[in-house]
Each structure stands twice: as structure tokens, then as C-alpha cells.
Motif scaffolding. Structure first.
Motif, mmCIF file in Angstrom:
data_model
loop_
_atom_site.group_PDB
_atom_site.id
_atom_site.type_symbol
_atom_site.label_atom_id
_atom_site.label_comp_id
_atom_site.label_asym_id
_atom_site.label_seq_id
_atom_site.Cartn_x
_atom_site.Cartn_y
_atom_site.Cartn_z
ATOM 1 N N GLU A 138 20.411 -13.938 -4.562
ATOM 2 C CA GLU A 138 20.601 -12.850 -3.518
ATOM 3 C C GLU A 138 19.157 -12.251 -2.578
ATOM 4 O OE1 GLU A 138 23.488 -12.392 -2.308
ATOM 5 O OE2 GLU A 138 24.382 -13.494 -3.532
ATOM 6 N N LYS A 146 17.712 -20.687 3.532
ATOM 7 C CA LYS A 146 18.833 -20.570 3.803
ATOM 8 C C LYS A 146 19.622 -21.446 3.234
ATOM 9 C CE LYS A 146 16.746 -20.487 8.363
ATOM 10 N NZ LYS A 146 17.228 -18.749 8.626
ATOM 11 N N GLU A 147 18.942 -22.307 1.725
ATOM 12 C CA GLU A 147 19.926 -22.522 0.635
ATOM 13 C C GLU A 147 19.057 -21.875 -0.231
ATOM 14 O OE1 GLU A 147 21.971 -26.279 3.345
ATOM 15 O OE2 GLU A 147 20.124 -26.971 0.882
ATOM 16 N N SER A 161 24.473 -21.255 0.076
ATOM 17 C CA SER A 161 24.114 -20.526 1.435
ATOM 18 C C SER A 161 25.012 -19.253 1.647
ATOM 19 C CB SER A 161 24.994 -21.643 2.297
ATOM 20 O OG SER A 161 26.478 -21.060 2.956
ATOM 21 N N PRO A 162 23.729 -18.102 1.655
ATOM 22 C CA PRO A 162 24.684 -17.102 2.162
ATOM 23 C C PRO A 162 26.258 -16.722 2.252
ATOM 24 C CG PRO A 162 22.767 -17.591 3.329
ATOM 25 C CD PRO A 162 23.057 -18.936 3.516
ATOM 26 N N SER A 163 26.713 -18.041 2.616
ATOM 27 C CA SER A 163 27.891 -17.437 2.759
ATOM 28 C C SER A 163 29.031 -17.532 1.407
ATOM 29 C CB SER A 163 29.004 -18.019 3.734
ATOM 30 O OG SER A 163 28.481 -19.598 3.533
ATOM 31 N N GLY A 164 28.088 -18.479 0.547
ATOM 32 C CA GLY A 164 28.620 -18.904 -1.668
ATOM 33 C C GLY A 164 28.575 -20.748 -1.050
#
Length: 179
Positions: A138, A146-147, A161-164
Motif C-alpha cells: 500500500e 504502478k505495480e 496493481s492499485p486495483s488488485g
């Protein structure tokens, strides 16, 4: 343990997280006593030093394999091991990182990167806790990654990625799922 900064210098930068992290990290890097120690260093959000023993040789082997493979990223950039990154909770060191030339150039001459590289990799050790790795992931995303990739002791790679979770890296899709 208190921060490595004395009150006047701490007061001058405490309002700016990046300046605070840089001031603390500059002091750590410049200290010959710390340089002589075999420990790995990070800091917390208060500028306190977090030391951990050097990892096992297998950990370094995984880092080397990942670094070698990251040099094949099509875009121009730099691969960094033990990469210090300024985060909202101090300076954290990614085991391996890949950053664009833009990020590399903006941090030139600095003791740590001002923002996270595009790819931050953590090679997991038996001593890592899930909460510790989740927090680092986090923090890297908050700092601009980005990853984030996690490498298990078995060499199994997990990409985020930030979304999962990702099936594979979007930045480096040819990167193997196991090293």
C-alpha cells in the motif's frame, strides 16, 4: 529510539513528508557507523530507524534473478536493488525496483527516490508477516508505484496493481510467473 534528526533540523522539515524522509535518510547514509553494519535499514513515519538482519543467500539469489529479468523490460529505465523510497510512513526499501528514466532523473543525486518506481518487488522471507507486506504494498502504491510484485520463497511471482491482483504484469507481460 528517537529520530536521527536533532530538534532544529527536524522542525525545519517536519511539515513536509518528503523533505523529512530525505533529511533522515541523508543522515543515515552519511553515518559511517551505520555503513559498517551488516543490517538493512528502513525508517518509520517518525524518522526512527528500523534495522533487520541481512537476508539468507536464497533471498539475494531471487533478487538477482528478478533484476536480470527486469533488464529485459522494453521501455528504457533502471533496475535498482535495495531501492530506498520515500513513503508516507518513512523510507522503505524495495528488494528490487524498475523505474523509468523520468523517475530516475528526478531522484538523481538524492539518497532515496522521491516517489516509487513503476515496479516495486518484495522477495518474501520467513520473517515477513502478511500485515507488513500488505502495508509495504500500500505504501508503494501511495507513493506512485504502478505495480507491486511479490516473490514467494518458491520463486512464485504474484503481481498487483492499485486495483488488485493481476494475472501477469501489465508493464512487463513477458515476465515469468516463477523465477
Amino acid at each position: 529510539m528517537s529520530t536521527v534528526l536533532e530538534a532544529p533540523e527536524r522542525d525545519a522539515v517536519e511539515h513536509d513528508r518528503t523533505a523529512f524522509n530525505l533529511a533522515v535518510w541523508d543522515k543515515i547514509v552519511a553515518n559511517p557507523e551505520f555503513a559498517a553494519m551488516a543490517y538493512r535499514f528502513e525508517t518509520d513515519e517518525h524518522g526512527q530507524i528500523i534495522m533487520s538482519p541481512p537476508p539468507a543467500p536464497s533471498h539475494g539469489n531471487q533478487q538477482s534473478k528478478i533484476s536480470r529479468l527486469l533488464w529485459s523490460v522494453p521501455a528504457q529505465g533502471e533496475v535498482v536493488s535495495e531501492c530506498p523510497i520515500s513513503t508516507r510512513k518513512g523510507v522503505k526499501a524495495a528488494d528490487v525496483a524498475w523505474c523509468s528514466l523520468e523517475i530516475w532523473k528526478e531522484s538523481k543525486g538524492r539518497s532515496c527516490l522521491l516517489r516509487a518506481p513503476e515496479i516495486c518487488v518484495e522477495v518474501l522471507s520467513p520473517s515477513n508477516t502478511r500485515s507488513e507486506i500488505h502495508e509495504k504494498k500500500e505504501l508503494y502504491f501511495d507513493a506512485g508505484a504502478k505495480e507491486v510484485w511479490l516473490c514467494a520463497e518458491s520463486g512464485q511471482m504474484n503481481f498487483f496493481s492499485p486495483s488488485g491482483s493481476l494475472e501477469r504484469s501489465e508493464i512487463c507481460p513477458e515476465f515469468p510467473k516463477k523465477v
